[in-house]
Design a protein around this motif. Sequence first.
Motif, short mmCIF file in Angstrom:
data_model
loop_
_atom_site.label_atom_id
_atom_site.label_comp_id
_atom_site.label_asym_id
_atom_site.label_seq_id
_atom_site.Cartn_x
_atom_site.Cartn_y
_atom_site.Cartn_z
N GLU A 1 0.83 -1.20 0.00
CA GLU A 1 0.00 0.00 0.00
C GLU A 1 0.86 1.26 0.00
O GLU A 1 1.97 1.26 0.55
N SER A 2 0.33 2.32 -0.59
CA SER A 2 1.02 3.60 -0.59
C SER A 2 -0.02 4.72 -0.73
O SER A 2 -1.18 4.46 -1.02
N CYS B 1 -4.94 -3.19 2.08
CA CYS B 1 -5.71 -3.91 1.07
C CYS B 1 -5.58 -5.41 1.36
O CYS B 1 -4.62 -5.85 1.99
N ALA B 2 -6.56 -6.15 0.94
CA ALA B 2 -6.58 -7.59 1.21
C ALA B 2 -7.48 -8.28 0.20
O ALA B 2 -8.37 -7.65 -0.38
N LYS B 3 -7.27 -9.55 0.01
CA LYS B 3 -8.19 -10.33 -0.79
C LYS B 3 -9.55 -10.36 -0.10
O LYS B 3 -9.65 -10.46 1.13
N TYR B 4 -10.62 -10.23 -0.88
CA TYR B 4 -11.96 -10.36 -0.34
C TYR B 4 -12.27 -11.83 -0.09
O TYR B 4 -12.01 -12.67 -0.95
N GLY C 1 -8.64 -11.49 3.53
CA GLY C 1 -7.43 -12.28 3.65
C GLY C 1 -6.37 -11.58 4.50
O GLY C 1 -6.65 -10.61 5.19
N SER C 2 -5.16 -12.07 4.41
CA SER C 2 -4.05 -11.54 5.21
C SER C 2 -3.75 -10.09 4.84
O SER C 2 -3.87 -9.70 3.67
N VAL C 3 -3.38 -9.32 5.85
CA VAL C 3 -2.94 -7.95 5.62
C VAL C 3 -1.46 -7.87 5.95
O VAL C 3 -0.93 -8.67 6.73
N TYR C 4 -0.81 -6.87 5.37
CA TYR C 4 0.64 -6.78 5.50
C TYR C 4 1.05 -5.44 6.09
O TYR C 4 0.77 -5.15 7.23
N GLN C 5 1.71 -4.56 5.31
CA GLN C 5 2.30 -3.38 5.94
C GLN C 5 1.31 -2.25 6.17
O GLN C 5 1.35 -1.58 7.20
N GLY C 6 0.44 -1.97 5.23
CA GLY C 6 -0.52 -0.88 5.34
C GLY C 6 0.10 0.48 5.08
O GLY C 6 1.32 0.63 4.92
N THR C 7 -0.77 1.50 5.04
CA THR C 7 -0.33 2.88 4.89
C THR C 7 -1.12 3.74 5.87
O THR C 7 -2.33 3.59 6.00
#
Length: 117
Positions: free
Chosen positions: A6-7, A96-99, A105-111
Amino acid sequence: EVQLVESGGGLVQPGGSLRLSCAASGFTFSSYAMSWVRQAPGKGLEWVSAINSGGGSTSYADSVKGRFTISRDNAKNTLYLQMNSLKPEDTAVYYCAKYLTTGWGSVYQGTQVTVSS
């Protein structure tokens, strides 16, 4: 390996706008519905918006309806969230994540998005 980067976050005044992007790799992006979720300070993850794999169907949480717009560019493997009329209560880390039918779904770093005067 699935990667979602994400950015576009930042500090904005109330009433302002931001456009978030999510670059996807490691899976067939165009085959998946996608979601944006957010986590405000001290709270759990909250679903914000979703879009189907082709981009023709979208849905929004009541708290952002009419202010946020989700979109995607499957040729660029990128998901977007246009955020207008931002409010202090929109302050959160956005992912953002898979619906999934069961959520996301899994989330990662984010913004980080901070709405403050």
